[in-house]
Design an enzyme around this catalytic site. Structure first.
Site, PDB file in Angstrom:
ATOM      1  N   LYS A 108       7.678   1.103  -1.452  1.00 41.26           N
ATOM      2  CA  LYS A 108       7.653  -0.038  -2.361  1.00 41.26           C
ATOM      3  C   LYS A 108       8.894  -0.022  -3.241  1.00 41.26           C
ATOM      4  O   LYS A 108       9.461   1.043  -3.495  1.00 41.26           O
ATOM      5  CB  LYS A 108       6.424   0.059  -3.278  1.00 41.26           C
ATOM      6  CG  LYS A 108       5.096  -0.259  -2.620  1.00 41.26           C
ATOM      7  CD  LYS A 108       3.956  -0.136  -3.615  1.00 41.26           C
ATOM      8  CE  LYS A 108       2.611  -0.398  -2.971  1.00 41.26           C
ATOM      9  NZ  LYS A 108       2.429  -1.751  -2.459  1.00 41.26           N
ATOM     10  N   ARG A 119      -6.369  -0.570   4.514  1.00 43.35           N
ATOM     11  CA  ARG A 119      -7.206  -0.919   5.676  1.00 43.35           C
ATOM     12  C   ARG A 119      -7.312   0.262   6.643  1.00 43.35           C
ATOM     13  O   ARG A 119      -8.315   0.401   7.338  1.00 43.35           O
ATOM     14  CB  ARG A 119      -6.645  -2.177   6.359  1.00 43.35           C
ATOM     15  CG  ARG A 119      -5.241  -2.035   6.875  1.00 43.35           C
ATOM     16  CD  ARG A 119      -4.539  -3.381   7.062  1.00 43.35           C
ATOM     17  NE  ARG A 119      -4.102  -3.963   5.791  1.00 43.35           N
ATOM     18  CZ  ARG A 119      -3.468  -5.118   5.670  1.00 43.35           C
ATOM     19  NH1 ARG A 119      -3.206  -5.845   6.745  1.00 43.35           N
ATOM     20  NH2 ARG A 119      -3.102  -5.562   4.490  1.00 43.35           N
TER      21      ARG A 119
HETATM   22  N1  BES Z   1      -2.267  -1.363  -2.893  1.00 43.36           N
HETATM   23  C1  BES Z   1      -1.513  -2.416  -2.307  1.00 43.36           C
HETATM   24  C2  BES Z   1      -1.957  -3.793  -2.758  1.00 43.36           C
HETATM   25  C3  BES Z   1      -1.679  -4.125  -4.201  1.00 43.36           C
HETATM   26  C4  BES Z   1      -0.516  -4.776  -4.553  1.00 43.36           C
HETATM   27  C5  BES Z   1      -2.600  -3.823  -5.167  1.00 43.36           C
HETATM   28  C6  BES Z   1      -0.292  -5.110  -5.878  1.00 43.36           C
HETATM   29  C7  BES Z   1      -2.375  -4.170  -6.513  1.00 43.36           C
HETATM   30  C8  BES Z   1      -1.213  -4.798  -6.855  1.00 43.36           C
HETATM   31  C9  BES Z   1      -1.661  -2.356  -0.779  1.00 43.36           C
HETATM   32  O1  BES Z   1      -1.808  -1.095  -0.233  1.00 43.36           O
HETATM   33  C10 BES Z   1      -0.420  -2.922  -0.208  1.00 43.36           C
HETATM   34  O2  BES Z   1       0.609  -2.347  -0.390  1.00 43.36           O
HETATM   35  N2  BES Z   1      -0.549  -4.050   0.487  1.00 43.36           N
HETATM   36  C11 BES Z   1       0.556  -4.680   1.098  1.00 43.36           C
HETATM   37  C12 BES Z   1       0.134  -5.109   2.485  1.00 43.36           C
HETATM   38  C13 BES Z   1       1.280  -5.578   3.342  1.00 43.36           C
HETATM   39  C14 BES Z   1       2.217  -4.453   3.641  1.00 43.36           C
HETATM   40  C15 BES Z   1       0.694  -6.152   4.607  1.00 43.36           C
HETATM   41  C16 BES Z   1       0.957  -5.881   0.256  1.00 43.36           C
HETATM   42  O3  BES Z   1       0.083  -6.531  -0.316  1.00 43.36           O
HETATM   43  O4  BES Z   1       2.153  -6.133   0.129  1.00 43.36           O
HETATM   44 MN    MN Z   2       0.050  -0.170   0.124  1.00 41.14          MN
END
Ligand code: BES
Ligand code: MN
Ligand code: ZN
Length: 501
Positions: A280, A354
């Site tokens: 990230k 997931r």
């Molecule tokens: N934990 C994150 C989702 C999230 C984002 C929670 C912001 C709270 C605040 C999750 O694991 C994630 O990174 N999801 C990705 C999925 C994508 C790579 C398909 C996302 O939402 O960008």
């Molecule tokens: Mn994630």
């Protein structure tokens, strides 16, 4: 905070402050507010006619009584429009009022039971809402500050009611509200705790502590046991971390004679989500300490159920791990095998929620859980769709979803159901494996949900994407800046509803 119900007259309470209320547009207050107004020689109605007190929801006006009644101060709490009045307003208004009292240095206060009179709400429900509002609205997380700020705590709230029968109901409501609020507070504490102090091991210890205090069964599966069970999807996320993963199982058995009368609560337990190799960006990454909010919420819901004792068996399952990059971490393109036997192509290591839920949901089925709800901070896309107002809800079973939606109404937590048309399935079809873990930019929350659905198979299942609501950006109503504790109270209400049938 000590909350007690007492029979008597609010105007006669000799405490630091008393709380009365006012609907918007009322010029001549009646009831307890009217009685206090008269005792203050019309000070409240004078403020109303001057337009300074308007009864708007969340408006709080503090008056000094200068010896005209035993209490030193009166707080007039605005209830908003009478037509929009509800239990949730009681919860919100109580929270705002308690914070206003605390700011003013009030330690001991009395309040009337907003809504149990002309508001027409049940005294039991009002007692519950007052306890929830008071305890959740004054929540703070200060354990890591070496100098405790010198603000006073509001130590005591007395709910004053004239009618004996109502007082009795209020008392029972306060008892239930406290249980729900304390479970939510524990959830907030676990989520607010930084990731170096809330590792998978510590989260498992928190579950063990809940089990010890409330006499529940708890089991923590170690990496080797998860390997034996074939949880290749869960373990693929843990590969980059030196912290050992834990699969936490906490069970409340309220109907031991009917083991099939059960409910599974599966919660995402990523104690820190860096994204892994699909790292990230740095901005706001610290917020990813909260990526175990779903896991914390299911553990804390079970804690409340252990105290409320409904006739149903509820098992919380939390796959807990960090998601970090390293030389041993899972890489984009890797294919892993889940416990169900399905193969998964990991396109993006940041879609890890997931992956851990796939095996946890499969394990729930193996344990014989006949319906389940998973709770996860799954996608940023749910914030794009619903902001921080509503939780995204997905299901393969409308009956169970309807029960959850009703539970949400009882709790005052808000949901919005999104579609699961089978056309969304092709977005997660892999070239090389049975399924892939991302479906591209479009419909991101739905494809995330669809991935989990493939592992729920024919078990009635509801998925709650709480990524928009798990943290509050500011103090607002019974939320304070930081972890919200949503959806602990909804999950408890769901189990109570399912048990009552
Ligand atoms: N934990 C994150 C989702 C999230 C984002 C929670 C912001 C709270 C605040 C999750 O694991 C994630 O990174 N999801 C990705 C999925 C994508 C790579 C398909 C996302 O939402 O960008
Ligand atoms: Mn994630
Ligand atoms: Zn995550």
């Amino acid at each position: 905070m000590d909350i007690r119900v007492s029979r008597g007259d609010i105007a006669q309470q000799a405490l630091d402050a008393i709380v009365v209320n006012l609907f918007e547009g009322v010029e001549h207050p009646g009831g307890a507010t009217g009685a206090v107004d008269r005792a203050l020689d019309g000070a409240i109605s004078a403020l109303i006619s001057d337009g300074e007190v308007r009864g708007k929801k969340g408006e709080n006006t503090l008056l000094h009584t200068l010896g005209r009644i035993p209490a030193k101060r009166v707080l007039v709490a605005g209830l908003g429009k009478q037509g929009e009045f509800s239990l949730d307003v009681v919860r919100q208004v109580t929270a705002e009022a308690c914070r206003a009292l605390r700011r003013a240095g009030v330690k001991r206060a009395a309040t009337i039971a907003h809504g149990a009179g002309i508001g027409g709400l049940s005294a039991l429900a009002v007692g519950q809402a007052i306890a929830e509002g008071a305890l959740l609205g004054t929540y703070t997380f200060t354990r890591l500050k070496s100098r405790q700020e010198d603000h006073q705590e509001l130590a005591e709230l007395l709910v004053v009611e004239r009618d004996a029968d109502k007082a009795k109901e209020l008392d029972e409501g306060v008892r239930i509200g406290r249980i729900l609020a304390e479970a939510t507070v524990l959830c907030r504490d676990l989520v607010n705790e930084p990731a170096n102090r809330m590792t998978p091991t510590r989260l498992a210890e928190a579950a063990q502590e809940i089990a010890r205090v409330h006499g529940l069964e708890v089991q923590v599966l170690e990496r080797a046991q998860c390997e034996e069970l074939g949880m290749g999807s869960f373990l693929s996320v843990a590969r980059g971390s030196v912290e050992p993963p834990k699969l936490i199982v906490l069970s409340y058995r309220g109907d031991p004679d009917s083991p099939e009368n059960n409910l599974g609560l599966v919660g995402k337990g990523i104690t820190f989500d860096s994204g892994g190799i699909s790292l990230k960006p740095a901005a706001n990454m610290e917020e990813m300490k909260a990526d175990m909010a779903g896991g914390a919420s299911v553990l804390c819901a079970v804690k409340a159920l252990a105290q409320l004792k409904p006739k149903i068996n509820v098992t919380a399952i939390v796959p807990a791990t960090e998601n970090l990059p390293s030389g041993s971490a899972t890489k984009p393109g890797d294919v892993v095998r889940a416990m169900s036997g399905k193969t998964i192509e990991v396109i993006n290591t940041d879609a890890e929620g997931r992956l851990v839920l796939a095996d946890a949901v499969c394990y729930a089925r193996k344990l014989g859980l006949r319906r389940m709800v998973d709770v996860a901070t799954l996608t940023g896309a749910i914030s794009v769709a619903l902001g921080d107002v509503r939780v995204g809800l997905f299901t393969n079973n409308q009956g169970l979803a309807d029960e959850l939606l009703k539970a949400g109404e009882a709790a005052g937590e808000r949901y919005w159901q999104l579609p699961m048309d089978e056309e969304y399935r092709e977005l997660i079809t892999s070239q090389v494996a049975d399924i892939k873990n991302t479906g591209g930019r479009n419909a991101g929350s739905i494809t995330g949900a669809y991935f989990i659905k493939e592992f729920a198979e024919d078990t009635p299942w509801v998925h709650l994407d709480i990524a928009g609501v798990d943290m509050s950006e500011k103090d607002k109503g019974y939320l304070v800046k930081g972890a919200s504790g949503i959806p602990v109270r909804t999950l408890v209400h769901l189990a109570l509803r399912l048990a009552a049938r």
